[in-house]
Motif scaffolding. Structure first.
Motif, PDB file in Angstrom:
ATOM      1  N   ARG A 113       7.872  -3.489   4.316  1.00 30.60           N
ATOM      2  CA  ARG A 113       7.970  -4.538   3.040  1.00 30.60           C
ATOM      3  C   ARG A 113       9.013  -4.318   2.104  1.00 30.60           C
ATOM      4  O   ARG A 113       9.324  -3.252   1.769  1.00 30.60           O
ATOM      5  CB  ARG A 113       6.401  -4.737   2.339  1.00 30.60           C
ATOM      6  CG  ARG A 113       5.441  -5.076   3.485  1.00 30.60           C
ATOM      7  CD  ARG A 113       4.024  -5.113   2.481  1.00 30.60           C
ATOM      8  NE  ARG A 113       2.853  -5.728   3.252  1.00 30.60           N
ATOM      9  CZ  ARG A 113       1.888  -6.042   2.671  1.00 30.60           C
ATOM     10  NH1 ARG A 113       1.519  -5.318   1.366  1.00 30.60           N
ATOM     11  NH2 ARG A 113       0.630  -6.549   3.575  1.00 30.60           N
ATOM     12  N   PRO A 114       9.413  -5.405   1.541  1.00 32.91           N
ATOM     13  CA  PRO A 114      10.227  -5.347   0.451  1.00 32.91           C
ATOM     14  C   PRO A 114       9.604  -4.616  -0.691  1.00 32.91           C
ATOM     15  O   PRO A 114       8.346  -4.668  -0.764  1.00 32.91           O
ATOM     16  CB  PRO A 114      10.861  -6.719  -0.041  1.00 32.91           C
ATOM     17  CG  PRO A 114      10.249  -7.551   1.377  1.00 32.91           C
ATOM     18  CD  PRO A 114       9.098  -6.793   1.832  1.00 32.91           C
ATOM     19  N   ALA A 115      10.388  -3.869  -1.510  1.00 33.44           N
ATOM     20  CA  ALA A 115       9.713  -3.126  -2.690  1.00 33.44           C
ATOM     21  C   ALA A 115       8.602  -3.730  -3.548  1.00 33.44           C
ATOM     22  O   ALA A 115       7.650  -3.543  -3.786  1.00 33.44           O
ATOM     23  CB  ALA A 115      10.933  -2.528  -3.336  1.00 33.44           C
ATOM     24  N   GLU A 116       8.875  -5.048  -3.772  1.00 34.78           N
ATOM     25  CA  GLU A 116       8.312  -5.997  -4.597  1.00 34.78           C
ATOM     26  C   GLU A 116       6.946  -6.469  -4.006  1.00 34.78           C
ATOM     27  O   GLU A 116       6.118  -7.084  -4.728  1.00 34.78           O
ATOM     28  CB  GLU A 116       9.014  -7.297  -5.067  1.00 34.78           C
ATOM     29  CG  GLU A 116       9.372  -8.296  -4.140  1.00 34.78           C
ATOM     30  CD  GLU A 116      10.686  -7.901  -3.443  1.00 34.78           C
ATOM     31  OE1 GLU A 116      11.411  -8.885  -2.848  1.00 34.78           O
ATOM     32  OE2 GLU A 116      11.067  -6.705  -3.360  1.00 34.78           O
ATOM     33  N   HIS A 117       6.775  -6.373  -2.370  1.00 36.14           N
ATOM     34  CA  HIS A 117       5.745  -6.604  -1.930  1.00 36.14           C
ATOM     35  C   HIS A 117       4.730  -5.515  -1.608  1.00 36.14           C
ATOM     36  O   HIS A 117       4.009  -5.607  -0.538  1.00 36.14           O
ATOM     37  CB  HIS A 117       5.949  -7.615  -1.090  1.00 36.14           C
ATOM     38  CG  HIS A 117       6.598  -9.055  -1.229  1.00 36.14           C
ATOM     39  ND1 HIS A 117       5.769  -9.772  -2.084  1.00 36.14           N
ATOM     40  CD2 HIS A 117       7.696  -9.425  -1.080  1.00 36.14           C
ATOM     41  CE1 HIS A 117       6.635 -10.934  -2.255  1.00 36.14           C
ATOM     42  NE2 HIS A 117       7.765 -10.679  -1.794  1.00 36.14           N
TER      43      HIS A 117
END
Length: 214
Positions: A113-117
């Motif tokens: 996942r992307p860092a923000e997710h």
């Protein structure tokens, strides 16, 4: 050659189908999706591998592939016995796929996942479930042999990749000696050794980072 198996060398469920093919000495062609992607995509009903093709007949899902092989291309091993023993094999096959492998995938998916997710809470919940499943297996396994007695069955075909990768995510540890010893026996089986070695060049694909062992 009539049989072809589409899959990826690093895929746990591909291992599960390869192990009985190799253990039985069944003649087949392995088609890696890295080289045969378009052909695989044209055949796969859900876009997932492994996929067995037998003279144009397409068989999906690893457990069904093993049952199909036993029915239509039998070898020296009985992967799903009759009667109560067979029920136990099918049950543990579901445990290793659904309770071990799929639970470990929670951490793998989170690493992609992307860092923000990212979802560290969800991962910890998943790992807590995985530890509980380990504890249950520790109480169910014998001191030696395989998942269901002395016969290497479909349950062990599921257990080998499931425990191989799950232990990379959440160590089985010394407090579960029977489960750890069972994993070691699985990794010493000739067909599992072949799966591990065939997958070795692809370890950089493991999203959380592959440990320097096994």
């Amino acid at each position: 050659m009539t049989l072809a198996l589409y899959g990826h060398e690093f895929s746990s469920y591909t291992w599960k189908a390869l192990i009985p093919l190799w253990a039985d000495g069944t003649a087949f062609e392995f088609r890696s999706v890295e080289q045969h992607g378009p052909a695989f995509a044209a055949l796969a009903p859900f876009g997932q591998f492994p996929l067995l093709v037998d003279d144009g007949r397409v068989v999906a899902e690893s457990s069904i592939i093993i049952e199909y092989l036993q029915r239509h291309h039998p070898g020296p091993n009985c992967w799903i016995p009759d009667g109560e023993e067979g029920l136990r094999v099918r049950f543990l096959d579901r445990v290793f796929d659904g309770r071990i492998m799929d639970t470990a995938q929670v951490a793998v998916a989170n690493a992609l996942r992307p860092a923000e997710h990212k979802d560290p809470y969800g991962v910890e919940q998943g790992m807590e479930r995985l530890r509980r499943h380990y504890d249950w297996l520790e109480g169910e396994l014998g001191d030696d042999g395989w998942a269901v007695g002395d016969r290497f069955t479909m349950a062990d075909c599921a257990a080998a990749p499931a425990l191989f990768y799950a232990d990379w995510i959440e160590r089985i540890g010394p407090d579960r000696p029977k489960l750890a010893a069972y994993r070691a026996r699985l990794l010493a089986h000739p067909a599992v050794v072949k799966a591990v070695e065939q997958a070795r060049p692809f370890r950089h694909y493991f999203p959380p980072g592959a440990p320097d062992r096994d």
